[in-house]
Design a protein around this motif. Structure first.
Motif, PDB file in Angstrom:
ATOM      1  N   ILE A  13      44.128 -12.850  73.501  1.00 52.54           N
ATOM      2  CA  ILE A  13      43.338 -12.118  74.510  1.00 52.54           C
ATOM      3  C   ILE A  13      41.909 -12.657  74.542  1.00 52.54           C
ATOM      4  O   ILE A  13      41.341 -12.874  75.624  1.00 52.54           O
ATOM      5  N   ALA A  14      41.329 -12.878  73.368  1.00 54.33           N
ATOM      6  CA  ALA A  14      39.947 -13.346  73.300  1.00 54.33           C
ATOM      7  C   ALA A  14      39.803 -14.718  73.948  1.00 54.33           C
ATOM      8  O   ALA A  14      38.866 -14.945  74.734  1.00 54.33           O
ATOM      9  N   LEU A  15      40.717 -15.623  73.664  1.00 59.46           N
ATOM     10  CA  LEU A  15      40.604 -16.982  74.221  1.00 59.46           C
ATOM     11  C   LEU A  15      40.806 -16.982  75.732  1.00 59.46           C
ATOM     12  O   LEU A  15      40.045 -17.624  76.475  1.00 59.46           O
ATOM     13  N   VAL A  16      41.848 -16.262  76.211  1.00 55.85           N
ATOM     14  CA  VAL A  16      42.096 -16.205  77.660  1.00 55.85           C
ATOM     15  C   VAL A  16      40.913 -15.568  78.376  1.00 55.85           C
ATOM     16  O   VAL A  16      40.427 -16.077  79.405  1.00 55.85           O
ATOM     17  N   SER A  17      40.436 -14.445  77.833  1.00 58.20           N
ATOM     18  CA  SER A  17      39.297 -13.755  78.458  1.00 58.20           C
ATOM     19  C   SER A  17      38.051 -14.624  78.423  1.00 58.20           C
ATOM     20  O   SER A  17      37.303 -14.709  79.409  1.00 58.20           O
ATOM     21  N   PHE A  18      37.826 -15.269  77.287  1.00 61.06           N
ATOM     22  CA  PHE A  18      36.618 -16.071  77.101  1.00 61.06           C
ATOM     23  C   PHE A  18      36.585 -17.229  78.089  1.00 61.06           C
ATOM     24  O   PHE A  18      35.590 -17.439  78.799  1.00 61.06           O
ATOM     25  N   VAL A  19      37.685 -17.977  78.148  1.00 59.92           N
ATOM     26  CA  VAL A  19      37.733 -19.129  79.060  1.00 59.92           C
ATOM     27  C   VAL A  19      37.688 -18.663  80.516  1.00 59.92           C
ATOM     28  O   VAL A  19      36.934 -19.205  81.344  1.00 59.92           O
ATOM     29  N   GLY A  20      38.473 -17.618  80.829  1.00 68.31           N
ATOM     30  CA  GLY A  20      38.531 -17.123  82.203  1.00 68.31           C
ATOM     31  C   GLY A  20      37.190 -16.623  82.705  1.00 68.31           C
ATOM     32  O   GLY A  20      36.774 -16.928  83.833  1.00 68.31           O
ATOM     33  N   VAL A  21      36.508 -15.841  81.864  1.00 72.49           N
ATOM     34  CA  VAL A  21      35.247 -15.270  82.309  1.00 72.49           C
ATOM     35  C   VAL A  21      34.181 -16.343  82.472  1.00 72.49           C
ATOM     36  O   VAL A  21      33.324 -16.280  83.370  1.00 72.49           O
ATOM     37  N   PHE A  22      34.204 -17.401  81.644  1.00 71.22           N
ATOM     38  CA  PHE A  22      33.224 -18.482  81.792  1.00 71.22           C
ATOM     39  C   PHE A  22      33.481 -19.279  83.077  1.00 71.22           C
ATOM     40  O   PHE A  22      32.542 -19.739  83.725  1.00 71.22           O
ATOM     41  N   VAL A  23      34.728 -19.431  83.454  1.00 62.62           N
ATOM     42  CA  VAL A  23      35.046 -20.092  84.724  1.00 62.62           C
ATOM     43  C   VAL A  23      34.479 -19.281  85.890  1.00 62.62           C
ATOM     44  O   VAL A  23      33.856 -19.828  86.828  1.00 62.62           O
ATOM     45  N   ILE A  24      34.674 -17.942  85.819  1.00 66.26           N
ATOM     46  CA  ILE A  24      34.154 -17.074  86.881  1.00 66.26           C
ATOM     47  C   ILE A  24      32.628 -17.113  86.908  1.00 66.26           C
ATOM     48  O   ILE A  24      32.004 -17.213  87.969  1.00 66.26           O
ATOM     49  N   LEU A  25      32.008 -17.039  85.725  1.00 63.63           N
ATOM     50  CA  LEU A  25      30.546 -17.053  85.634  1.00 63.63           C
ATOM     51  C   LEU A  25      29.974 -18.360  86.174  1.00 63.63           C
ATOM     52  O   LEU A  25      28.945 -18.362  86.879  1.00 63.63           O
ATOM     53  N   ALA A  26      30.616 -19.467  85.830  1.00 66.70           N
ATOM     54  CA  ALA A  26      30.133 -20.762  86.321  1.00 66.70           C
ATOM     55  C   ALA A  26      30.215 -20.821  87.841  1.00 66.70           C
ATOM     56  O   ALA A  26      29.348 -21.418  88.501  1.00 66.70           O
ATOM     57  N   GLY A  27      31.239 -20.193  88.417  1.00 72.09           N
ATOM     58  CA  GLY A  27      31.363 -20.161  89.870  1.00 72.09           C
ATOM     59  C   GLY A  27      30.290 -19.311  90.520  1.00 72.09           C
ATOM     60  O   GLY A  27      29.849 -19.587  91.647  1.00 72.09           O
ATOM     61  N   LEU A  28      29.866 -18.260  89.815  1.00 80.08           N
ATOM     62  CA  LEU A  28      28.829 -17.392  90.364  1.00 80.08           C
ATOM     63  C   LEU A  28      27.449 -18.021  90.278  1.00 80.08           C
ATOM     64  O   LEU A  28      26.670 -17.982  91.240  1.00 80.08           O
ATOM     65  N   ASN A  29      27.114 -18.583  89.085  1.00 78.49           N
ATOM     66  CA  ASN A  29      25.794 -19.197  88.901  1.00 78.49           C
ATOM     67  C   ASN A  29      25.856 -20.117  87.697  1.00 78.49           C
ATOM     68  O   ASN A  29      25.835 -19.653  86.553  1.00 78.49           O
ATOM     69  N   LEU A  30      25.928 -21.427  87.940  1.00 69.95           N
ATOM     70  CA  LEU A  30      26.106 -22.384  86.851  1.00 69.95           C
ATOM     71  C   LEU A  30      24.914 -22.439  85.898  1.00 69.95           C
ATOM     72  O   LEU A  30      25.106 -22.442  84.680  1.00 69.95           O
ATOM     73  N   PRO A  31      23.649 -22.492  86.390  1.00 72.02           N
ATOM     74  CA  PRO A  31      22.503 -22.553  85.448  1.00 72.02           C
ATOM     75  C   PRO A  31      22.468 -21.365  84.483  1.00 72.02           C
ATOM     76  O   PRO A  31      22.205 -21.526  83.305  1.00 72.02           O
TER      77      PRO A  31
END
Length: 588
Positions: free
Chosen positions: A154-172
């Motif tokens: 759960i931690a790995l899937v959530s961690f990777v998934g949420v960073f992909v979403i965050l990068a799409g929202l605002n990369l810097p």
């Protein structure tokens, strides 16, 4: 250098394979567990996207257009919530049961392994410490078996998934968050090591407490008869204080670890607010985007918390598994030799050829180059001063210990070349310190031959002279006798142990001081039982009472130098040697 680097890796992978092997019977449950973990993690990532869609798109529509869309998104989220609750319920119940089954299997294997270890192992290990390994340590392993795979997944899937979403929202802004991770990892690694050391010490200390409790309660009659409550309280207090100090170190390491990780996650939230606010002022981010971003950061904190909790469970479980593997790595030194034969149709001839024995390589030998032959069906008494090796000599016959040199033969077969099960089926031992198990009279007698019928057990009790007193007990043969038979007298316990051997019906008997602690009447009754039991069997008796040895076919006198004299009672008295001296001193 290369060898020392590879060795820990190979040990790690060996331990990992060992642990993973316990999942094999439950692999379908594990796969379903991981599937549910994937659903939980995936659905968690959808929620902020739904929130972002509502704030960014739906709320810009007219009320007439927005309401049906809100209902549609709300219905989708309720459906996802139902799936998430169902998946979490499976994780919580079936995952815990899987961990419990693995804990049970490990406990079964450890108990079976402990049953195979020889007397020498128990001479140097305290029961309380062993109990700690069988109970507390394995509970932590069960928790790791349950939480480890699912929390990590759960931690790995959530961690990777949420960073992909965050990068799409605002990369810097996402890169700023990523900058925290190396520092968090280094901090977590350092204090994880500290926590592991503290947990190992804490486990050892609680084992000492268990050992002290077991020792004091097992000897409670001695404690109370000598008014030793104060002494035992001080000994327990010392062990308990050491346990507190061990826990102090554990909690200090936990404090640094968990509060440090909490501080890092708080700093990440503050950084998002500050730099996100700055991005809004610069026109690089909208307010609805920041709201979605903050929700995603909240989800990002959840896998971090899971990883932190996993680190705790991992440390406790790994510590327990280390101790489990340490115990499983203790190899029994008394095992069946390759190609060991079954001992069959035993007549009962026993011979010691050049036997030497010491309890450890550093200790002085108890027996040195001893030679003795006992004919089938012969009744032999062993006498001598304390410490000359009488009990040790008898313990070598059923291979409770192995000789340091020489051979012990039964019917001409070296006992090291026959199977332990067939050898020990052929030898019955009646000891001074009788051990009866918690349970009924019938259960204790049938321990001699578990497949025996109640009628056969009763017949064995009659031959042991125990039937009359058993029938006078409140529930007769089904009376519970308490732990170690505390509800019975010494003579009654001894006659039950003899009934147990009668039921076993072995061709070789060993009586080790079987009547020395009894009163005269109990001794007479037990002596009659022993004589009936000894008929047509090879019998070795260790005794300090003349009444026990007088009727022996042969009396063997042992000294520190081995066999000093042999003969009948009258012959040895006439010889005027060691036997006559022992009798004159009142030691017979």
């Amino acid at each position: 250098m290369e060898t020392s680097t590879l060795q820990p890796k190979s040990e790690f992978f060996a331990a990992l394979r060992h642990f993973a092997g316990y999942y094999r019977p439950y692999r379908l449950t594990l796969y379903a567990d991981l599937l549910c973990a994937l659903l939980v993690a995936g659905i968690t990532l959808v929620y902020p996207l739904c929130a972002g869609y509502i704030t960014r798109t739906v709320l810009t529509l007219t009320p007439q257009q927005a309401w049906p869309e809100l209902l549609r998104v709300g219905g989708l989220m309720v459906g996802l919530l139902a799936v998430q609750v169902a998946a979490n319920s499976f994780l919580d119940y079936q995952g815990h049961m899987m961990g419990t089954f693995i804990e049970r299997d490990m406990r079964r294997d450890l108990f079976a392994h402990l049953q195979k270890l020889p007397f020498g192992f128990y001479d140097t290990h305290r029961t309380g410490q062993l109990m700690s390994r069988v109970t507390g340590d394995l509970y932590d392993i069960g928790e790791l078996a349950h939480h480890g795979p699912e929390d990590l997944f759960i931690a790995l899937v959530s961690f990777v998934g949420v960073f992909v979403i965050l990068a799409g929202l605002n990369l810097p802004l996402t890169l700023i968050l990523l900058a925290f991770l190396p520092f968090m990892a280094a901090y977590a690694l350092y204090f994880n090591v500290q926590l592991n050391r503290a947990l190992l010490q804490s486990r050892q200390r609680i084992g000492e407490v268990n050992a002290q409790v077991e020792d004091s309660l097992a000897g409670i009659r001695v404690v109370q008869s000598f008014t030793g409550e104060g002494t035992e309280a001080r000994r327990f207090g010392a062990a308990n204080d050491l346990f507190v100090e061990g826990r102090r170190g554990e909690y200090r390491a936990e404090l640094y670890f968990y509060q440090g990780m909490t501080a890092f996650t708080g700093l990440m939230t503050i950084a998002v607010l500050m730099f996100g606010g700055w991005a809004i002022l610069q026109g690089g981010l909208r307010i609805d985007g920041l709201v979605t971003y903050l929700m995603c950061v909240g989800i990002l904190l959840e896998p971090i918390r899971r990883l932190v909790n996993l680190a705790r469970v991992l440390q406790e479980g790994v510590t327990g598994f280390q101790r489990f593997r340490e115990m499983m790595a203790v190899t029994p030194d008394i095992v069946d030799a390759p190609g060991a034969a079954e001992l069959q149709n035993v007549r009962g001839e026993v011979e010691f050829q050049g036997v030497s024995f010491g309890y450890s390589p550093d200790a002085p030998p108890v027996l040195r180059d001893l030679n003795l032959k006992i004919r089938a069906g012969e009744f032999v008494a062993l006498v001598g001063a304390s410490g000359v090796g009488k009990s040790t000599l008898c313990a070598l016959i059923p291979r409770f210990y192995d000789v340091s040199a020489g051979q012990v033969l039964v019917d001409g077969h070296d006992v090291c070349g026959v199977t332990l099960a067939s050898l020990r089926r052929s030898v019955g031992v009646v000891q001074q310190d009788v051990y009866l198990f918690s349970g009924t009279v019938m259960e204790n007698i049938r321990y001699g031959r578990p497949g025996a019928t109640e009628a056969e057990a009763m017949d064995a009790a009659r031959q042991a002279g125990a039937h009359d007193f058993i029938t006078r007990l409140p529930q007769g043969y089904h009376t519970d006798i308490g732990q170690r038979g505390v509800k019975l007298s010494g003579g009654q316990k001894q006659r039950l142990s003899i009934a147990r051997v009668f039921l076993k019906d072995p061709p070789i008997l060993i009586f080790d001081e079987a009547t020395s602690s009894l009163d005269n009447e109990s001794e007479r009754l037990v002596q009659e039982s022993l004589e009936r039991l000894a008929r047509r069997r090879t019998t070795l008796v260790i005794a300090h009472r003349l009444s026990t040895v007088r009727n022996a076919h042969r009396i063997v006198v042992l000294t520190e130098n081995g066999v000093a004299e042999e003969g009948s009672h009258a012959e040895l008295l006439a010889l005027g040697g060691e036997y006559a001296r022992l009798q004159a001193l009142g030691r017979l």
